[in-house]
Design a protein around this motif. Structure first.
Motif, PDB file in Angstrom:
ATOM      1  N   ALA A 212       0.878  -1.184   0.000  1.00  0.00           N
ATOM      2  CA  ALA A 212       0.000   0.000   0.000  1.00  0.00           C
ATOM      3  C   ALA A 212       0.907   1.223   0.000  1.00  0.00           C
ATOM      4  O   ALA A 212       1.145   1.828   1.039  1.00  0.00           O
ATOM      5  N   ALA A 213       1.442   1.543  -1.170  1.00  0.00           N
ATOM      6  CA  ALA A 213       2.488   2.572  -1.216  1.00  0.00           C
ATOM      7  C   ALA A 213       2.231   3.557  -2.345  1.00  0.00           C
ATOM      8  O   ALA A 213       2.749   3.411  -3.445  1.00  0.00           O
ATOM      9  N   LEU A 214       1.406   4.555  -2.060  1.00  0.00           N
ATOM     10  CA  LEU A 214       1.152   5.610  -3.037  1.00  0.00           C
ATOM     11  C   LEU A 214       1.294   6.968  -2.345  1.00  0.00           C
ATOM     12  O   LEU A 214       0.688   7.184  -1.290  1.00  0.00           O
ATOM     13  N   PRO A 215       2.081   7.884  -2.908  1.00  0.00           N
ATOM     14  CA  PRO A 215       2.190   9.227  -2.314  1.00  0.00           C
ATOM     15  C   PRO A 215       0.819   9.906  -2.331  1.00  0.00           C
ATOM     16  O   PRO A 215       0.114   9.859  -3.349  1.00  0.00           O
ATOM     17  N   SER A 216       0.485  10.526  -1.211  1.00  0.00           N
ATOM     18  CA  SER A 216      -0.874  11.085  -1.121  1.00  0.00           C
ATOM     19  C   SER A 216      -0.896  12.385  -0.336  1.00  0.00           C
ATOM     20  O   SER A 216       0.068  12.734   0.340  1.00  0.00           O
ATOM     21  N   VAL A 217      -1.994  13.092  -0.443  1.00  0.00           N
ATOM     22  CA  VAL A 217      -2.230  14.307   0.331  1.00  0.00           C
ATOM     23  C   VAL A 217      -3.628  14.213   0.951  1.00  0.00           C
ATOM     24  O   VAL A 217      -4.428  13.362   0.557  1.00  0.00           O
ATOM     25  N   ILE A 218      -3.892  15.088   1.925  1.00  0.00           N
ATOM     26  CA  ILE A 218      -5.198  15.084   2.586  1.00  0.00           C
ATOM     27  C   ILE A 218      -5.801  16.481   2.524  1.00  0.00           C
ATOM     28  O   ILE A 218      -5.130  17.463   2.846  1.00  0.00           O
ATOM     29  N   GLU A 219      -7.044  16.551   2.108  1.00  0.00           N
ATOM     30  CA  GLU A 219      -7.754  17.834   2.052  1.00  0.00           C
ATOM     31  C   GLU A 219      -9.052  17.728   2.841  1.00  0.00           C
ATOM     32  O   GLU A 219      -9.551  16.636   3.106  1.00  0.00           O
ATOM     33  N   LYS A 220      -9.595  18.895   3.190  1.00  0.00           N
ATOM     34  CA  LYS A 220     -10.867  18.921   3.915  1.00  0.00           C
ATOM     35  C   LYS A 220     -12.005  19.055   2.905  1.00  0.00           C
ATOM     36  O   LYS A 220     -11.907  19.843   1.957  1.00  0.00           O
ATOM     37  N   LEU A 221     -13.054  18.304   3.114  1.00  0.00           N
ATOM     38  CA  LEU A 221     -14.213  18.342   2.210  1.00  0.00           C
ATOM     39  C   LEU A 221     -15.258  19.330   2.726  1.00  0.00           C
ATOM     40  O   LEU A 221     -15.260  19.684   3.911  1.00  0.00           O
ATOM     41  N   PRO A 222     -16.166  19.765   1.854  1.00  0.00           N
ATOM     42  CA  PRO A 222     -17.207  20.702   2.301  1.00  0.00           C
ATOM     43  C   PRO A 222     -18.050  20.171   3.478  1.00  0.00           C
ATOM     44  O   PRO A 222     -18.558  20.948   4.273  1.00  0.00           O
TER      45      PRO A 222
END
Lengths: 410, 249
Positions: free
Chosen positions: A340-350
């Motif tokens: 399970a190795a994918l570069p990722s980011v996290i954002e806030k949803l509405p």
């Protein structure tokens, strides 16, 4: 990859009542669905995959599902189901501050678990805990532990730890089976997790611990639970590696480490190489390849390096292990990593939830993908219940055996 | 006769419709200097000090940035991100470097070094001819509803970059370039805005960089030209100096 339904079956055995959505909340849920769909369409690096799963056509049916959802949980489930069509890790929705496998109310049970031969087995326990490695968990809070057959080890561990966690100071009833087939029922008191809380961006705060100690025969051991909190961890690594530069060898225990900041893998790897240009692998972005190249640090650690991995070693931890192995700088012991190795980011949803999405693929220097494949150990030494009951750690023993060999025969 | 007249009318009509010739790149670049303060004002600049807020849009990741620049392409930039630490980069004595507790020290080489030294030149706006071998007007494009001249600048070393200057104001509004590092080459787009006068120079206070699908916004908070910056500010850190002195592999 675990389906949402099977994971929920393990994490949430009880149906909890949820408040119906107001019109305003419903609108936010629909906006969130649209944001998720658009983000993936605009950022996913593998356009062929998007075509294969028919991503463009998924927006409307799932928008309808979300618009008709009875409550927030149902809306979230529809969004997760849409993301599941990608069949990849690092596409997730966190409910506000809740991180999968996190500590919930701040308290943890004080022991770790793995899926071993179809059972959830304790692999380690904090000092003072009445729980013993090798015990198998039968029930948590009176609920039998049923393991869905398609659930990967990493998800089982996260889900079980999540069920065990709760308000610090409270107890949770856990039924174990000890090594002799006897049932042991304990009211396990949840305690503050070890380590210090750290977070990054929208990643909810999580406890980060690092264990650095010298084993016998001038062999160093470094273990840490996350690639996070670099302000604290990187200097600690540096101090240890400088102190151990003439050591016989080093064990880096990444079992159970789910990753974190990718740059920390490059930073830590820098201590093991003299020459520049070494890459731990390649990120595949829409804009082209991005190489995980390391900067050699001085003085470099020249001794042999053994890395311990298992099915709960994921993401940045896999990238580090595979990268050092592929560069000929480390030997891997234990069991195949999570893949399970994918570069990722996290954002806030509405709607207030957090949306994690992968922004790139990742391949080893050989070109082989880590995602879905993991990295195999050079010396298989998987967790076995009998070993744990006997107080043995087979992967560590195998690593120490290798490090103690004369350098010529290694 | 009729056809000759038609031909004449067509020529006049066609000439009337043809776009006005584009101004040469030199003229557009020089106009930018003129509208933002003029060559004399720029030539008075010997140092630059700035502080800025930085933010990774929508990621809840924010920090601060401090920049120092002085003559001879000397620079020092400190980026501080809570939870991640400090990232430093600088140029001095012809060396371009970066370092952090997370990644260690590194020297920039080749076109990456050339770009760092070019950007560190406090006089680069007026002395662009020192850094770019060629400047060409490549056309006109509309950016966010504004007509812009598109200029392609080819540096003495490295890949060409494209700059967009608003036709009506002469201001630089966008830069497209390839950013190089040891991790590879990625296209990056920087959108400049919020021009405000500082010490007689109209200076962009908002820079939004887009790269690899992510947005990174720099908002200038303070900027001071000809600030008193001690030379020690640009001294190479010990580990960087050691790298620079080490035999090349």
């Amino acid at each position: 990859m675990a389906s949402v339904k099977t994971l929920c079956a393990l994490v949430l055995p009880l149906a909890l009542a949820a408040a119906p959505l107001t019109d305003e909340q419903r609108l936010r849920q629909v906006e969130s669905l649209s944001r998720i769909h658009r983000t993936v369409a605009e950022s996913h690096w593998d356009r062929e995959l998007l075509d294969r799963v028919g991503w463009a056509a998924l927006a409307e049916p799932f928008r309808r599902q979300v618009a008709e959802a009875a409550d927030a949980r149902a809306a979230r489930a529809a969004m997760r189901e849409m993301l599941e069509r990608l069949g990849q890790s690092h596409f997730a929705i966190f409910e506000d501050d809740v991180v999968p496998g996190g500590t919930g109310g701040g308290g943890v049970a004080g022991f770790d678990v793995r899926l071993i031969e179809g059972e959830v087995v304790v692999t380690s326990a904090e000092p003072g805990s009445p729980v013993r490695p090798g015990w198998a968990i039968r029930t948590i809070a009176g609920e039998p532990l049923r393991i869905p057959p398609d659930l990967d080890e990493i998800w089982v561990r996260r889900a079980v730890l999540s069920r065990l966690s709760g308000q610090a100071g409270e107890t949770v009833d856990v039924e174990f089976e000890d090594g002799s087939g006897r049932t042991v029922v304990l009211a396990v008191r949840r305690a503050q997790p070890k380590g210090e809380m750290a977070s990054f961006g929208y990643l909810p705060p999580q406890p980060v611990w690092v264990e650095i100690r010298e084993l016998e025969d001038r062999i160093g051991l470094m273990a840490f639970n996350l690639f996070l909190d670099p302000v604290r961890l990187m200097p600690a690594f540096e101090r240890a590696l400088v102190r151990w530069r003439d050591a016989r060898g080093l064990v880096v225990d990444l079992r159970g480490n789910p990753g974190g900041l990718g740059a920390m893998a490059m930073g830590l790897a820098g201590w093991f190489f003299e020459r520049p240009g070494i890459s731990l692998g390649t990120m595949l972005t829409r804009d082209g390849p991005v190489y995980f190249r390391i900067n050699p640090r001085r003085p470099a650690f020249h001794g042999p390096v053994a890395i311990l991995i298992d099915g709960a070693t994921a993401s940045t931890a896999e990238i580090f292990a595979a990268g050092l192995r592929d560069a000929g700088r480390a030997r891997l012991f234990g069991a195949e990593s999570a893949g399970a190795a994918l570069p990722s980011v996290i954002e806030k949803l509405p709607n207030g939830d957090r949306f994690q999405y992968a922004t790139a693929g990742f391949v080893r220097t050989s070109g082989a993908a880590l995602e879905g494949a993991g990295v195999k150990p050079d010396v298989p030494a998987p967790w076995r219940r009998a070993d744990l009951l006997a107080g043995r750690d087979a992967a560590l023993e195998a690593a120490l055996h290798w490090l103690r060999e004369p350098s010529g025969s290694r | 006769m009729a056809s000759a007249l038609l031909r004449a009318v067509y020529i006049v009509w066609a000439t009337g419709l043809a776009a006005a010739p584009l101004p040469p790149a030199e003229q557009i670049l020089d106009k930018f200097v003129e509208v933002t303060g003029g060559q004399a004002a720029y030539e008075k600049i010997s140092t630059q000090y700035a502080t800025a807020a930085i933010e990774f849009s929508g990621k809840n990741i924010a920090g601060k940035l401090t920049l120092y620049q002085a003559a001879k392409s000397r620079s020092y930039v400190l980026m501080e991100l809570p939870g991640v630490g400090q990232f430093e980069q600088g140029t001095a004595e012809g060396v371009a470097w970066e370092r952090s507790a997370m990644l260690g020290p590194r020297l920039k080489t080749g076109p990456e070094r050339a770009a760092a030294l070019r950007e560190a030149d406090v006089q680069s706006r007026v002395l662009w001819r020192n850094h770019f071998a060629k400047a060409e007007t490549a056309g006109e494009e509309e950016i966010d509803g504004r007509r812009c001249y598109k200029i392609v600048l080819t540096p003495n070393e490295g890949e060409a970059e494209t700059r967009f200057f608003e036709v009506s104001t002469g201001l630089l509004v966008r830069i497209d370039r390839i950013v190089r590092s040891q991790m590879g080459e990625v296209p990056a787009q920087t959108i400049l805005g919020d021009y405000r006068p500082v010490g007689g120079i109209l200076t962009a206070h908002s820079l939004r960089q887009k790269t690899m699908g992510q947005d990174f916004v720099t908002t200038i908070q303070t900027i001071e030209y000809n600030a008193d910056i001690p030379d020690s500010r640009f001294a190479l850190p010990e580990d960087v100096r050691a790298l620079a002195a080490a035999p090349k592999p």
